[in-house]
Design a protein around this motif. Structure first.
Motif, PDB file in Angstrom:
ATOM      1  N   ILE A  41      57.522 -28.346 -37.654  1.00 57.40           N
ATOM      2  CA  ILE A  41      58.551 -28.321 -36.607  1.00 57.40           C
ATOM      3  C   ILE A  41      58.304 -27.166 -35.645  1.00 57.40           C
ATOM      4  CG2 ILE A  41      61.016 -27.864 -36.221  1.00 57.40           C
ATOM      5  CD1 ILE A  41      61.516 -29.537 -38.832  1.00 57.40           C
ATOM      6  N   GLY A  42      57.814 -26.038 -36.149  1.00 61.74           N
ATOM      7  CA  GLY A  42      57.617 -24.845 -35.324  1.00 61.74           C
ATOM      8  C   GLY A  42      56.768 -25.079 -34.082  1.00 61.74           C
ATOM      9  N   PRO A  43      55.546 -25.608 -34.215  1.00 56.81           N
ATOM     10  CA  PRO A  43      54.733 -25.847 -33.021  1.00 56.81           C
ATOM     11  C   PRO A  43      55.353 -26.857 -32.055  1.00 56.81           C
ATOM     12  CG  PRO A  43      53.350 -25.803 -34.965  1.00 56.81           C
ATOM     13  CD  PRO A  43      54.777 -25.797 -35.443  1.00 56.81           C
ATOM     14  N   LEU A  44      56.087 -27.826 -32.576  1.00 50.76           N
ATOM     15  CA  LEU A  44      56.782 -28.768 -31.692  1.00 50.76           C
ATOM     16  C   LEU A  44      57.864 -28.042 -30.904  1.00 50.76           C
ATOM     17  CD1 LEU A  44      56.936 -31.771 -34.166  1.00 50.76           C
ATOM     18  CD2 LEU A  44      55.652 -31.716 -32.008  1.00 50.76           C
ATOM     19  N   ASP A  45      58.534 -27.092 -31.551  1.00 52.76           N
ATOM     20  CA  ASP A  45      59.538 -26.292 -30.840  1.00 52.76           C
ATOM     21  C   ASP A  45      58.911 -25.473 -29.712  1.00 52.76           C
ATOM     22  OD1 ASP A  45      61.725 -27.232 -32.281  1.00 52.76           O
ATOM     23  OD2 ASP A  45      61.708 -25.566 -33.704  1.00 52.76           O
ATOM     24  N   VAL A  46      57.678 -25.001 -29.917  1.00 55.10           N
ATOM     25  CA  VAL A  46      56.977 -24.277 -28.857  1.00 55.10           C
ATOM     26  C   VAL A  46      56.744 -25.212 -27.672  1.00 55.10           C
ATOM     27  CG1 VAL A  46      54.811 -23.132 -28.214  1.00 55.10           C
ATOM     28  CG2 VAL A  46      55.904 -22.588 -30.404  1.00 55.10           C
ATOM     29  N   VAL A  47      56.243 -26.406 -27.929  1.00 53.94           N
ATOM     30  CA  VAL A  47      55.968 -27.390 -26.876  1.00 53.94           C
ATOM     31  C   VAL A  47      57.227 -27.705 -26.082  1.00 53.94           C
ATOM     32  CG1 VAL A  47      55.359 -29.815 -26.456  1.00 53.94           C
ATOM     33  CG2 VAL A  47      54.039 -28.476 -28.072  1.00 53.94           C
ATOM     34  N   ASP A  50      61.649 -24.487 -27.028  1.00 55.55           N
ATOM     35  CA  ASP A  50      62.736 -23.983 -27.872  1.00 55.55           C
ATOM     36  C   ASP A  50      62.325 -22.762 -28.697  1.00 55.55           C
ATOM     37  OD1 ASP A  50      64.378 -26.057 -26.961  1.00 55.55           O
ATOM     38  OD2 ASP A  50      63.671 -27.405 -28.539  1.00 55.55           O
ATOM     39  N   LEU A  51      61.041 -22.437 -28.709  1.00 55.54           N
ATOM     40  CA  LEU A  51      60.535 -21.292 -29.462  1.00 55.54           C
ATOM     41  C   LEU A  51      59.491 -20.598 -28.600  1.00 55.54           C
ATOM     42  CD1 LEU A  51      60.318 -19.641 -32.109  1.00 55.54           C
ATOM     43  CD2 LEU A  51      58.629 -21.315 -32.896  1.00 55.54           C
ATOM     44  N   HIS A  52      59.694 -19.313 -28.377  1.00 56.41           N
ATOM     45  CA  HIS A  52      58.785 -18.528 -27.546  1.00 56.41           C
ATOM     46  C   HIS A  52      58.144 -17.456 -28.421  1.00 56.41           C
ATOM     47  CE1 HIS A  52      60.545 -20.481 -24.048  1.00 56.41           C
ATOM     48  NE2 HIS A  52      61.712 -20.276 -24.626  1.00 56.41           N
ATOM     49  N   LEU A  53      56.809 -17.491 -28.491  1.00 54.99           N
ATOM     50  CA  LEU A  53      56.079 -16.545 -29.331  1.00 54.99           C
ATOM     51  C   LEU A  53      55.293 -15.576 -28.469  1.00 54.99           C
ATOM     52  CD1 LEU A  53      54.587 -19.019 -31.967  1.00 54.99           C
ATOM     53  CD2 LEU A  53      56.708 -17.716 -32.124  1.00 54.99           C
ATOM     54  N   PRO A  82      43.850 -20.793 -40.810  1.00 60.22           N
ATOM     55  CA  PRO A  82      44.885 -19.761 -40.702  1.00 60.22           C
ATOM     56  C   PRO A  82      46.050 -20.246 -39.854  1.00 60.22           C
ATOM     57  CG  PRO A  82      42.994 -19.195 -39.349  1.00 60.22           C
ATOM     58  CD  PRO A  82      42.619 -20.422 -40.123  1.00 60.22           C
ATOM     59  N   THR A  83      47.200 -19.632 -40.058  1.00 59.90           N
ATOM     60  CA  THR A  83      48.385 -20.002 -39.288  1.00 59.90           C
ATOM     61  C   THR A  83      49.044 -18.756 -38.718  1.00 59.90           C
ATOM     62  OG1 THR A  83      50.404 -21.331 -39.324  1.00 59.90           O
ATOM     63  CG2 THR A  83      50.039 -19.930 -41.215  1.00 59.90           C
ATOM     64  N   ALA A  84      49.743 -18.931 -37.628  1.00 53.32           N
ATOM     65  CA  ALA A  84      50.474 -17.823 -37.011  1.00 53.32           C
ATOM     66  C   ALA A  84      51.614 -17.404 -37.940  1.00 53.32           C
ATOM     67  CB  ALA A  84      51.028 -18.254 -35.664  1.00 53.32           C
ATOM     68  N   PRO A  85      51.874 -16.101 -38.046  1.00 53.57           N
ATOM     69  CA  PRO A  85      52.947 -15.630 -38.934  1.00 53.57           C
ATOM     70  C   PRO A  85      54.299 -16.298 -38.670  1.00 53.57           C
ATOM     71  CG  PRO A  85      51.632 -13.776 -38.181  1.00 53.57           C
ATOM     72  CD  PRO A  85      51.143 -14.994 -37.428  1.00 53.57           C
ATOM     73  N   ALA A  86      54.582 -16.635 -37.415  1.00 61.03           N
ATOM     74  CA  ALA A  86      55.870 -17.266 -37.084  1.00 61.03           C
ATOM     75  C   ALA A  86      56.032 -18.639 -37.715  1.00 61.03           C
ATOM     76  CB  ALA A  86      56.024 -17.382 -35.573  1.00 61.03           C
ATOM     77  N   PHE A  87      54.934 -19.248 -38.133  1.00 62.40           N
ATOM     78  CA  PHE A  87      54.993 -20.595 -38.709  1.00 62.40           C
ATOM     79  C   PHE A  87      54.866 -20.607 -40.232  1.00 62.40           C
ATOM     80  CE2 PHE A  87      52.982 -21.798 -34.452  1.00 62.40           C
ATOM     81  CZ  PHE A  87      54.223 -21.973 -33.853  1.00 62.40           C
ATOM     82  N   ILE A  88      54.737 -19.445 -40.840  1.00 60.35           N
ATOM     83  CA  ILE A  88      54.647 -19.377 -42.303  1.00 60.35           C
ATOM     84  C   ILE A  88      56.036 -19.599 -42.884  1.00 60.35           C
ATOM     85  CG2 ILE A  88      54.166 -17.868 -44.270  1.00 60.35           C
ATOM     86  CD1 ILE A  88      51.954 -16.589 -42.528  1.00 60.35           C
ATOM     87  N   ARG A  89      56.124 -20.477 -43.864  1.00 59.94           N
ATOM     88  CA  ARG A  89      57.390 -20.792 -44.519  1.00 59.94           C
ATOM     89  C   ARG A  89      57.306 -20.400 -45.987  1.00 59.94           C
ATOM     90  NH1 ARG A  89      58.194 -21.158 -39.698  1.00 59.94           N
ATOM     91  NH2 ARG A  89      59.153 -22.942 -38.663  1.00 59.94           N
ATOM     92  N   LYS A  90      58.284 -19.638 -46.436  1.00 54.05           N
ATOM     93  CA  LYS A  90      58.304 -19.199 -47.834  1.00 54.05           C
ATOM     94  C   LYS A  90      59.536 -19.705 -48.582  1.00 54.05           C
ATOM     95  CE  LYS A  90      55.152 -15.564 -47.403  1.00 54.05           C
ATOM     96  NZ  LYS A  90      53.977 -15.548 -48.169  1.00 54.05           N
ATOM     97  N   LYS A 120      51.556 -23.159 -21.319  1.00 54.68           N
ATOM     98  CA  LYS A 120      50.805 -22.031 -21.869  1.00 54.68           C
ATOM     99  C   LYS A 120      51.073 -21.897 -23.363  1.00 54.68           C
ATOM    100  CE  LYS A 120      49.558 -17.285 -21.093  1.00 54.68           C
ATOM    101  NZ  LYS A 120      49.866 -16.037 -20.435  1.00 54.68           N
ATOM    102  N   HIS A 121      50.020 -22.080 -24.131  1.00 59.83           N
ATOM    103  CA  HIS A 121      50.083 -21.880 -25.578  1.00 59.83           C
ATOM    104  C   HIS A 121      49.999 -20.377 -25.842  1.00 59.83           C
ATOM    105  CE1 HIS A 121      48.774 -21.958 -29.773  1.00 59.83           C
ATOM    106  NE2 HIS A 121      49.193 -23.215 -29.820  1.00 59.83           N
ATOM    107  N   PRO A 122      50.791 -19.843 -26.794  1.00 59.63           N
ATOM    108  CA  PRO A 122      50.759 -18.394 -27.024  1.00 59.63           C
ATOM    109  C   PRO A 122      49.405 -17.871 -27.513  1.00 59.63           C
ATOM    110  CG  PRO A 122      52.141 -19.499 -28.655  1.00 59.63           C
ATOM    111  CD  PRO A 122      51.756 -20.519 -27.636  1.00 59.63           C
ATOM    112  N   PHE A 123      48.586 -18.699 -28.128  1.00 53.64           N
ATOM    113  CA  PHE A 123      47.286 -18.291 -28.653  1.00 53.64           C
ATOM    114  C   PHE A 123      46.132 -18.850 -27.826  1.00 53.64           C
ATOM    115  CE2 PHE A 123      43.919 -18.757 -32.070  1.00 53.64           C
ATOM    116  CZ  PHE A 123      43.649 -17.396 -32.204  1.00 53.64           C
TER     117      PHE A 123
END
Length: 149
Positions: A41-47, A50-53, A82-90, A120-123
Motif C-alpha cells: 500500500i505504501g508505494p501506491l500512496d506515494v503515487v 498521499d505519502l511524501h518521502l 532492499p526496501t525503503a525504511p518507510a515501507f518496512i512493516r513490523k 517524481k519518485h523519492p528515490f
C-alpha cells in the motif's frame, strides 16, 4: 509486462491478491502476508500523493542514475531486494481490511494516468506515467510471487 492501467492487467493482480490467505507463508523474506499487503500500500500512496518521502540526496542520485534503469528494464524484481525504511512493516495488520485497502488502491489505477499525482519518485527521480505503472506492477508481482500467488 502487464499494466495496472488496463482492466485485464489490473484484474489479474487483484485475482492474485484474492488468492492470499491469512495463513499464506512467504517463499523468501521476513514479512508475514498481512505485513506484505500493508507494505504494498505504501508505494501506491506515494503515487497517489498521499505519502511524501524524503530521500538522502546521495542515495537519490544512486537510485536515479544506477538502479532506476535496471529495475525498469528487468522482467521482475529480484528476491530479497532492499526496501525503503518507510515501507518496512513490523506490526500485525487486519488481514481482510488490509487486503480490501490494497485492492481498492490497485483498482484506482484503472481510472487512468490522471490518478498519478506526482511525477517524481523519492528515490528514482522523475517518472513518466508508464514508468510508475511498470514499477508498481513489478512491485506487486514481486510480493505476490513471494507468497506463491
Amino acid at each position: 509486462m502487464e499494466s495496472l492501467f488496463t482492466a485485464d492487467g489490473n484484474q489479474n493482480i487483484i485475482n492474485r491478491i484474492n488468492k492470499l490467505k491469512p495463513t499464506s507463508l512467504s517463499h523468501w523474506g521476513k514479512m508475514t502476508v498481512d505485513q506484505m499487503m500493508s507494505h504494498c500500500i505504501g508505494p501506491l500512496d506515494v503515487v497517489y500523493g498521499d505519502l511524501h518521502l524524503k530521500m538522502n540526496p546521495i542515495m537519490a542520485l544512486l537510485g536515479r542514475y544506477v538502479i532506476k534503469g535496471k529495475l525498469l528494464k528487468a522482467a521482475q524484481f529480484q528476491k530479497d531486494s532492499p526496501t525503503a525504511p518507510a515501507f518496512i512493516r513490523k506490526g500485525s495488520y487486519d488481514f481482510e481490511a488490509t487486503r480490501a485497502e490494497l485492492i481498492e488502491k490497485v483498482q484506482k489505477f484503472t481510472q487512468g494516468p490522471q490518478v498519478i499525482k506526482t511525477n517524481k519518485h523519492p528515490f528514482f527521480g522523475p517518472m513518466t506515467n508508464e514508468e510508475w505503472d511498470n514499477l508498481q506492477w513489478k512491485h506487486l508481482d514481486h510480493h505476490l510471487r513471494q507468497f506463491g500467488v
